[in-house]
Motif scaffolding. Structure first.
Motif, PDB file in Angstrom:
ATOM      1  N   ARG A   1       0.568  -1.479  -0.252  1.00  0.00           N
ATOM      2  CA  ARG A   1      -0.079  -0.082   0.087  1.00  0.00           C
ATOM      3  C   ARG A   1       0.439   0.621  -0.151  1.00  0.00           C
ATOM      4  NH1 ARG A   1      -0.848   2.769   3.919  1.00  0.00           N
ATOM      5  NH2 ARG A   1      -1.491   0.769   5.428  1.00  0.00           N
ATOM      6  N   ALA A   2       1.077   2.323  -0.954  1.00  0.00           N
ATOM      7  CA  ALA A   2       1.298   3.593  -0.914  1.00  0.00           C
ATOM      8  C   ALA A   2       0.901   4.189  -0.371  1.00  0.00           C
ATOM      9  CB  ALA A   2       1.237   4.129  -2.078  1.00  0.00           C
ATOM     10  N   ALA A   3       1.955   5.277   0.339  1.00  0.00           N
ATOM     11  CA  ALA A   3       1.263   5.961   1.383  1.00  0.00           C
ATOM     12  C   ALA A   3       1.957   7.696   1.047  1.00  0.00           C
ATOM     13  CB  ALA A   3       1.676   5.609   3.024  1.00  0.00           C
ATOM     14  N   PHE A   4       1.792   8.908   1.464  1.00  0.00           N
ATOM     15  CA  PHE A   4       2.358  10.100   0.577  1.00  0.00           C
ATOM     16  C   PHE A   4       2.739  10.970   1.973  1.00  0.00           C
ATOM     17  CE2 PHE A   4       1.135   7.884  -2.937  1.00  0.00           C
ATOM     18  CZ  PHE A   4       1.705   7.635  -3.598  1.00  0.00           C
TER      19      PHE A   4
ATOM     20  N   PRO B   1      -2.563  13.572   6.886  1.00  0.00           N
ATOM     21  CA  PRO B   1      -1.129  12.970   5.784  1.00  0.00           C
ATOM     22  C   PRO B   1      -0.497  11.931   7.091  1.00  0.00           C
ATOM     23  CG  PRO B   1      -0.264  15.375   6.663  1.00  0.00           C
ATOM     24  CD  PRO B   1      -2.101  15.225   7.232  1.00  0.00           C
ATOM     25  N   PRO B   2       0.134  11.562   6.471  1.00  0.00           N
ATOM     26  CA  PRO B   2       0.257   9.745   6.961  1.00  0.00           C
ATOM     27  C   PRO B   2       1.592  10.968   8.256  1.00  0.00           C
ATOM     28  CG  PRO B   2       0.531   9.093   4.690  1.00  0.00           C
ATOM     29  CD  PRO B   2       0.081  10.678   5.225  1.00  0.00           C
ATOM     30  N   PRO B   3       2.216   9.862   9.114  1.00  0.00           N
ATOM     31  CA  PRO B   3       3.493  10.683   9.560  1.00  0.00           C
ATOM     32  C   PRO B   3       4.275  10.769   9.822  1.00  0.00           C
ATOM     33  CG  PRO B   3       2.792   8.715  11.254  1.00  0.00           C
ATOM     34  CD  PRO B   3       1.544   9.106   9.985  1.00  0.00           C
ATOM     35  N   PHE B   4       4.722  11.226   8.518  1.00  0.00           N
ATOM     36  CA  PHE B   4       6.213  10.443   7.499  1.00  0.00           C
ATOM     37  C   PHE B   4       7.177  11.430   8.738  1.00  0.00           C
ATOM     38  CE2 PHE B   4       4.429   9.290   3.869  1.00  0.00           C
ATOM     39  CZ  PHE B   4       5.323   8.651   3.624  1.00  0.00           C
TER      40      PHE B   4
ATOM     41  N   GLY C   1      -4.307  12.958   2.055  1.00  0.00           N
ATOM     42  CA  GLY C   1      -4.644  12.327   3.337  1.00  0.00           C
ATOM     43  C   GLY C   1      -4.590  13.530   3.929  1.00  0.00           C
ATOM     44  N   SER C   2      -5.824  13.738   4.789  1.00  0.00           N
ATOM     45  CA  SER C   2      -5.781  14.272   6.062  1.00  0.00           C
ATOM     46  C   SER C   2      -6.520  13.396   7.369  1.00  0.00           C
ATOM     47  CB  SER C   2      -8.170  15.427   5.021  1.00  0.00           C
ATOM     48  OG  SER C   2      -7.795  16.730   6.307  1.00  0.00           O
TER      49      SER C   2
END
Length: 218
Positions: free
Chosen positions: A83-86, A93-96, A90-91
């Motif tokens: 699964r891709a995350a960026f 966004p993922p916790p990069f 996102g709202s």
């Protein structure tokens, strides 16, 4: 025999992306139950010459780098059953930032920005792959690259907007509106460039200018 991690890294390298970190996330990491999370960033030198020649940069539509990332990393996700995350989607966004630190290859620098073991203060993440399986991962650095460094980042900002006391965002933007501020606008943040590890990452000035234009549109 090529490992699954090596196969993903080789496929990413074909589009000038590198694995900037990997870890086995837990329930609190916001990775949706993934067994392994791989963080992908620009493989330098050469990333910008490759990506700026892509169709997304010729069609006149906004956000070409993000759209390129969606296409390329999304394609890797399909290919490898991930699964891709960026960081821009996102709202919320993922916790990069949390993921980067959890990978053991990114650390909080003396100026508060993330510093990476190979990209220095020029670290950026184009996306991540959340894999269902737990891959065997290589060892991580024993500590941050800042250990033993004279920390030129602390004094590199021409107006002291970024240093040990934190980030004065208003002062930064005000400086970028001046004639001397064109150096940061065109070549990238002086603090990020001052990092000795960044010097080995060899980011194209046009790439830094693209990011600065997004940060400080004129």
């Amino acid at each position: 025999m090529t490992s699954r991690l090596d196969a993903i890294a080789d496929a990413a390298a074909a589009d000038r992306l590198a694995v900037f970190g990997a870890f086995h996330p837990g329930p609190a990491d916001g990775a949706g139950g993934a067994g392994t999370l791989l963080l992908l960033g620009p493989d330098e030198p050469g990333f910008w010459a490759h990506v700026s020649a892509a169709p997304e940069f010729a069609d006149g539509a906004p956000h070409p780098l993000d759209r390129w990332s969606l296409r390329v990393i999304g394609g890797l996700a399909v290919r490898f059953g991930a699964r891709a995350a960026f960081p821009f989607a996102g709202s919320p966004p993922p916790p990069f930032i949390r993921w980067a630190v959890a990978s053991g290859r990114a650390f909080v620098s003396p100026v508060g920005l993330l510093v990476h073991d190979t990209a220095g203060l020029l670290v950026s993440y184009r996306g991540a792959l959340a894999l269902p399986d737990r891959l065997d991962l290589p060892p991580v650095p024993a500590g941050p690259p800042c250990d033993g460094c004279p920390a030129p980042c602390l004094t590199a900002c021409p107006v002291g907007a970024l240093g040990a006391r934190g980030y004065d965002l208003a002062a930064c933007h005000a400086y970028l509106d001046t004639a001397p501020g064109a150096d940061c606008l065109n070549r990238g943040c002086a603090v990020r460039r001052a990092c000795p590890v960044s010097a080995g990452h060899a980011r194209a000035e046009a790439q830094s200018a693209h990011h600065m234009q997004s940060f400080h549109p004129r």
